[in-house]
Enzyme design. Structure first.
Site, PDB file in Angstrom:
ATOM      1  N   GLU A 173       0.812  -1.235   0.000  1.00 54.30           N
ATOM      2  CA  GLU A 173       0.000   0.000   0.000  1.00 54.30           C
ATOM      3  C   GLU A 173       0.838   1.275   0.000  1.00 54.30           C
ATOM      4  O   GLU A 173       0.517   2.233   0.707  1.00 54.30           O
ATOM      5  CB  GLU A 173      -0.955   0.000   1.202  1.00 54.30           C
ATOM      6  N   GLU A 292      -5.874  -8.274   0.079  1.00 57.30           N
ATOM      7  CA  GLU A 292      -6.574  -7.814   1.295  1.00 57.30           C
ATOM      8  C   GLU A 292      -8.013  -7.519   0.903  1.00 57.30           C
ATOM      9  O   GLU A 292      -8.259  -6.666   0.042  1.00 57.30           O
ATOM     10  CB  GLU A 292      -5.941  -6.553   1.895  1.00 57.30           C
TER      11      GLU A 292
END
Length: 503
Positions: A173, A292
């Protein structure tokens, strides 16, 4: 009463149901590790401190691959802290979750746990505060047979054979301003490409995952993927995607349609990747690692972080999942399967305690949350070739996504056994009669109808005191006649319909 129709034919093949779609995620966050999978002194713990009750539930859940050690945690992690004698390991400040990391559980312990759980390890390297050399060092420690300083160090620590980790995430991320080491797309893309080249010199057999957008709402969404892949396309095997859906506002109609957003997310990332492939003249099609995803009552997180100082393994986002949440999770799995031709890996986040299907009490029992059940049944029966279904369905209006179908479906056909599994979600507030046309698969008979229905008690949760309040029910076997089958899907429900060859 409104009704729906569904046509299933083996000619409508999408691709094989990759077992890696049924992945999970273990991060050093909250009580996922400490008090979750690892708790020395617990009545069920083995001599290495691994909770056997959680191991048993992990196997029952059907998890195939587990991503480790993060997550946001990895962007400040020194992997060397988690190997060697536990008594010599340093205590560190974890900036991601504002906790103290003891490093009592690290790489070697995770590999032991993964072997016990029967799952494939998926490692992430720190490209937030570290870079090419540290990633290569970790790979050498993990995968090189021996005869070098780092591979011999692994052997000294008790692992004679290489861990043989095949899946590697190039950071986490890094498009997010919350990330330690946040970067622009150009900065990250160049670093990821350099790291990928070096890692594949050490072990050409590995598969690498570049960071995609943290969610579809990011201001850099799509442009991030395009820029990163301009740098990395020829060096990586997957681009990642992350998303969570927050039911906190009470808009049940919209949360039940979350899979519509996931479907669009997947389609758009694939389109972006294919654009880069065309531009750079690549014939290989890149796959997506949706590593995720879950339901998450995200609005509760900041309060958890603000009300304490630096402590070890505090309880963080230990959400109690409802019956509605279970229906949504089942629908998200349907979406992942429906893109089996391009989604090669997926990891529900996380495995234990932190927005997880498995909950534990420190020193006490472990139990299955509501979202455990659609995952376990899908992982068990989605084996074979994923078939594109052709539903005809009524629709309803949502505040977030506009008009959406009431019915969402996918089917998986196991050619070897002839069995067929149909997964179906009724997002509506009324029961939905469904007619299935199975003439393309003659000789099948219906055998089971499992359902998780939230219509009568949508807020029901499983707790330590009532661990089986939300569980699948086995309904009356559907009726069939001449290649057609009729069934009623309860209001607000996830369903599994199983068909087997006639004896």
């Amino acid at each position: 009463m409104r009704s729906a129709q569904l046509t299933i034919d083996p000619a409508f093949a999408i691709g094989p149901a990759d077992r890696r779609i049924f992945g999970s995620f273990v991060e050093h966050m909250g009580r996922c590790v400490y008090g979750g999978i690892y708790e020395p002194g617990h009545p069920s713990a083995d001599p290495r401190g691994l909770r056997r009750d959680v191991l048993d539930l992990t196997r029952e859940l059907g998890v195939s691959v587990v991503r480790y050690p993060g997550g946001n945690f990895v962007s400040g992690y020194r992997w060397e802290d988690g190997v060697g004698p536990v008594g010599d390991r340093p205590r560190r400040l974890d900036l991601a979750w504002k906790t103290i990391e003891t490093n009592a559980f690290g790489l070697d312990e995770f590999m032991t746990w993964a072997d016990e759980a029967g799952v494939e390890p998926m490692m992430a390297v720190n490209l937030g505060t570290r870079g090419v050399q540290e990633a290569c060092d970790l790979l050498e420690y993990a995968n090189h047979p021996g005869g070098t300083q780092l591979s011999d160090l692994r052997r000294k620590h008790g692992a004679e054979n290489p861990y043989g980790v095949r899946l590697w995430c190039l950071g986490n991320e890094l498009d997010g301003p919350w990330q330690v080491g946040h970067k622009t797309a150009d900065e990250y893309g160049r670093l990821a490409a350099e790291t990928a080249r070096a890692m594949k010199l050490i072990d050409p057999s590995i598969s690498l995952i570049a960071c995609g957008s943290s969610n579809r709402r990011m201001p850099t969404y799509a442009s991030w993927e395009a820029t990163v892949l301009e740098h990395t396309y020829e060096h990586v095997d997957y681009i990642s995607a992350h998303t969570y859906y927050d039911p906190s506002d009470g808009d049940q109609a919209s949360i039940l349609a979350s899979a519509v957003d996931m479907d669009n997310f997947i389609t758009e990332v694939i389109a972006t990747a294919d654009h880069v492939a065309a531009k750079q003249r690549h014939k290989r099609k890149l796959k997506l690692s949706f590593d995720e995803w879950n339901i998450w009552y995200e609005s509760r997180l900041q309060a958890d972080l603000d009300r304490r100082g630096w402590v070890e393994a505090p309880a963080l986002i230990e959400d109690d999942f409802t019956a509605v949440d279970a229906v949504v999770v089942g629908d998200l799995l349907i979406t992942l399967l429906r893109h089996a031709d391009r989604v090669g890996v997926a990891c529900q986040a996380q495995l234990a305690n932190v927005i997880a299907p498995i909950r534990t009490r420190t020193g006490g029992p472990a139990w299955r949350q509501s979202i455990f059940h659609p995952f376990a049944l899908t992982a068990r029966y989605a084996r074979g070739t994923v078939l594109r279904t052709e539903p005809v369905s009524p629709s309803y209006e949502t505040a977030r996504y506009g008009e959406v179908p009431v019915l969402d479906t996918v089917a998986v056909h196991a050619e070897e056994t002839g069995e067929l599994a149909v997964f179906a979600v009724n997002r509506g507030t009324d029961d939905l009669p469904l007619d299935l046309d199975l003439r393309g698969l003659p000789g099948l008979r219906p055998t089971e109808h499992h359902t998780i229905a939230a219509g009568s008690d949508p807020s029901a949760t499983n707790t330590e005191a009532e661990p089986d309040r939300v569980t699948p029910r086995l309904l009356t076997t559907p009726t069939s006649d001449g290649g057609r089958c009729s069934v009623v899907l309860p209001a607000c429900s996830w369903n599994l319909l199983r068909f087997v060859p006639q004896p």
